[in-house]
Design a protein around this motif. Structure first.
Motif, PDB file in Angstrom:
ATOM      1  N   ASP A   1      31.725  63.209   5.881  1.00  0.00           N
ATOM      2  CA  ASP A   1      30.998  62.737   4.713  1.00  0.00           C
ATOM      3  C   ASP A   1      30.173  63.924   4.198  1.00  0.00           C
ATOM      4  O   ASP A   1      29.249  64.381   4.865  1.00  0.00           O
TER       5      ASP A   1
ATOM      6  N   THR B   1      28.763  58.655  11.169  1.00  0.00           N
ATOM      7  CA  THR B   1      27.433  59.106  10.765  1.00  0.00           C
ATOM      8  C   THR B   1      26.383  58.245  11.474  1.00  0.00           C
ATOM      9  O   THR B   1      26.322  58.226  12.693  1.00  0.00           O
ATOM     10  N   GLU B   2      25.606  57.495  10.748  1.00  0.00           N
ATOM     11  CA  GLU B   2      24.430  56.854  11.336  1.00  0.00           C
ATOM     12  C   GLU B   2      24.694  55.404  11.740  1.00  0.00           C
ATOM     13  O   GLU B   2      25.501  54.706  11.133  1.00  0.00           O
TER      14      GLU B   2
ATOM     15  N   HIS C   1      27.747  57.423   3.802  1.00  0.00           N
ATOM     16  CA  HIS C   1      26.471  57.204   4.470  1.00  0.00           C
ATOM     17  C   HIS C   1      25.372  56.853   3.472  1.00  0.00           C
ATOM     18  O   HIS C   1      24.572  55.947   3.728  1.00  0.00           O
TER      19      HIS C   1
ATOM     20  N   THR D   1      23.935  64.552   5.415  1.00  0.00           N
ATOM     21  CA  THR D   1      24.607  64.207   6.666  1.00  0.00           C
ATOM     22  C   THR D   1      24.741  65.392   7.607  1.00  0.00           C
ATOM     23  O   THR D   1      25.071  65.221   8.779  1.00  0.00           O
TER      24      THR D   1
ATOM     25  N   ASN E   1      27.886  66.184  11.727  1.00  0.00           N
ATOM     26  CA  ASN E   1      27.444  64.803  11.512  1.00  0.00           C
ATOM     27  C   ASN E   1      26.094  64.619  12.186  1.00  0.00           C
ATOM     28  O   ASN E   1      25.913  63.796  13.066  1.00  0.00           O
TER      29      ASN E   1
ATOM     30  N   HIS F   1      24.380  61.329  13.174  1.00  0.00           N
ATOM     31  CA  HIS F   1      24.997  60.462  14.183  1.00  0.00           C
ATOM     32  C   HIS F   1      24.254  60.647  15.507  1.00  0.00           C
ATOM     33  O   HIS F   1      24.286  61.735  16.087  1.00  0.00           O
TER      34      HIS F   1
END
Length: 579
Positions: A132, A274-275, A290, A380, A399, A402
């Motif tokens: 992303d 990601t998150e 994201h 990101t 990332n 993450h």
């Protein structure tokens, strides 16, 4: 570590991307040189190809240091967790991909607290991992708008309301297309579109209706709303969605087959997570954008939403260096690329900005920084740096959110990756075989000190060459002392491209990439010590500082000659290097 060859994924893409192996440096121009800045674009025929760092005059050791630093950040630190889950980094010089580095995990965690998945459920990073790109997406929107400029559908100096009448309300009437591209529109950074408005139509209307935070044109304020507006403008003028415009205008011509919005299901195994989001309640985000606002707009927005790989972003970077074309496909005219990389924000020092591209940003461009250097970052954990002066590209895709955006800043890693390439490029000594080089990090000091010099109570003169590449607050100072204990700064005069005017007490600078000739008068004492002191503050360093060709004379007597007797200097934090 992969030095000197493209990895499997890029090799597989060779037919598509035009990557071929080449053993020698690019013809024409000083390949591998940091101190010989280029002008103009690379030849339009330049195509990415595999090669060793040595084949284009680079020092592989500097690239290895950068790799090791990135690797360390994927392991738990003092905070108990790593800075990065994983990363894919690329270094390119003169069209040669000299380094592709892969480390860590694309999917590593089960929740937002950092519970690691069992090893068999984790997904390691690969060279073709899809990231992303977050705000790097703004570059794609900007290029689409510039394509409309080339077609005569848009003028940069025209008010946006001429193309989007509903935008021209609540004080936004004078805002121009150029002000949106350069973040001088006065709009606030963002709105909680996903939270405060019920659907896409209402969210777009909210952007059209918003009042400026500042008087348009009066200040720089980085704003997602600028690019959301430009995305809507492009869609309105063409009748096509933004993702189609990006595909037909950029990614298809450049054969960037892994770049686009909303990755299809068959590519999900290659997408980095990601998150882990609880507000909004999305769980572990993977394969969806994201950014909450872009997500609420269906994954396609002017400010975020693009997914891409290191290989594809390499092609985009080389297309910019080539003046807007790659492998015969032209996405922008050379004159448009020149305008795109021109600083329109000279009234706002420190916020240099072209049309969509950021310029001259030491905080992530590191030693590749110059007034011509262009790029962008993404929240990101992504970054793209394009250095026309050395025809180099540094790409770092991570990332870092993450599993949580609160685990730390990615800035040190971005700077380290760019510095690795900058320090791999050579600076030849001003005279002789080697020069004194210092690449100390933040909050450090390095000294280069003479022994006692007998001047007979008469004044002496010093001459030396200096190559400075660090931020203005990281300075090289010449000091003298009668006893080697109490030191006083010595006023200096420097000459050369980018040198400070008049008499100064410290030398610093970034982006000029030239040796300076420095002279000073030393105080009259019976005995004299001289030292060069390079000191850095807590943030950001560039390529480093170099001192060479030191001569201290009293009348016709030479008291110190660093070329003949380097042992006459005591070095702390400096080392002799031939490049």
């Amino acid at each position: 570590m992969r030095l000197g060859r493209l990895s499997a994924v890029v090799a597989v893409a060779a037919v598509t991307l035009g990557v071929v192996s080449v053993p020698t440096a690019t013809a024409g121009g000083p390949s591998g040189r940091f101190d010989r800045p280029r002008s103009g674009f690379a030849p339009a025929s330049t195509v990415l190809r595999a090669g060793s760092p040595e084949s284009v005059g680079l020092d592989p050791a500097a690239l290895l240091v950068a790799e090791q630093r990135i690797d360390a950040w994927t392991r738990p630190g003092a905070s108990g967790h790593p800075l990065l889950s994983g990363a894919v980094g690329v270094h390119i010089h003169d069209g040669v991909v000299v380094n592709t580095h892969v480390v860590g995990g694309a999917v590593r965690y089960a929740d937002g607290s950092g519970t690691e998945l069992p090893p068999e459920r984790q997904v390691p990073m690969r060279e073709d991992t899809i990231f992303d790109m977050a705000s790097v997406s703004k570059l794609f929107t900007s290029i689409v708008v510039l394509q409309l400029v080339e077609r005569g559908k848009v003028r940069l100096d025209k008010p946006v309301r001429d193309y989007l009448p509903e935008f021209g309300v609540n004080g936004k009437e004078p805002i121009t297309v150029q002000q949106l591209l350069t973040h001088t529109s006065g709009l606030e950074p963002f709105l909680y579109l996903w939270r405060d408005w019920p659907d896409k139509a209402a969210r777009i209307k909210a952007v059209m209706d918003v009042k400026p935070k500042y008087v348009p044109g009066s200040t720089y304020e980085y704003s997602d709303l600028n690019l959301i507006t430009l995305g809507v403008l492009a869609e309105r003028l063409t009748g096509s969605p933004l993702d189609v415009l990006v595909r037909t205008g950029i990614t298809e011509p450049l054969r960037m087959s892994d770049t686009g919005y909303n990755p299809p299901e068959e590519k999900l195994p290659r997408v980095a997570a990601t998150e882990f989001m609880t507000v909004p309640d999305r769980g572990m985000v993977r394969g969806q954008v994201h950014d909450e606002n872009a997500w609420s707009l269906g994954g396609v927005a002017g400010h975020a939403g693009v997914f891409s790989t290191a290989a594809d972003m390499s092609v985009l970077g080389q297309a910019v260096l080539n003046g807007g074309s790659y492998r015969g496909a032209r996405i922008l005219r050379p004159d448009t690329v020149r305008k795109m990389l021109t600083n329109y924000n000279q009234a706002f020092p420190g916020d240099s900005h072209g049309l969509g591209f950021e310029l001259d940003q030491l905080w992530y461009m590191g030693g590749l920084t110059s007034p011509d250097s262009a790029g962008h970052t993404g929240y990101t954990g992504t970054s793209l740096v394009i250095d026309p002066k050395s025809r180099s590209i540094a790409i770092l895709l991570t990332n870092r959110v993450h599993p949580s955006r609160n685990w730390g800043t990615i800035q040190p890693a971005r700077e380290v990756w760019a510095n690795g390439l900058a320090r791999a490029l050579a600076v030849r000594p001003a005279r002789g075989h080697d020069a004194w080089f210092s690449e100390i990090g933040n909050l450090s000091a390095a000294t280069l000190t003479s022994g006692p010099l007998a001047t007979g109570g008469r004044s002496a003169r010093v001459e030396f060459a200096a190559f400075a590449d660090s931020e203005p607050t990281d300075t090289l100072v010449l000091e003298s002392s009668p006893d080697g204990v109490a030191w006083q700064p010595v006023p200096l005069r420097a000459s050369g491209r980018g040198a400070p005017d008049g008499e100064v007490t410290a030398l610093s600078g970034t982006g000029h990439r030239a040796w300076w000739r420095v002279r000073a008068e030393l105080p009259a004492t019976e005995r004299l010590y001289v030292r060069w002191r390079y000191a850095t503050d807590r943030l950001y360093t560039g390529r480093g500082m170099i001192v060479d060709a030191i001569k201290i004379r009293e009348g016709r007597n030479t008291l110190l000659d660093s070329e003949r007797d380097p042992e006459a200097l005591r070095a702390e934090g400096w080392r002799l290097r031939s490049r």
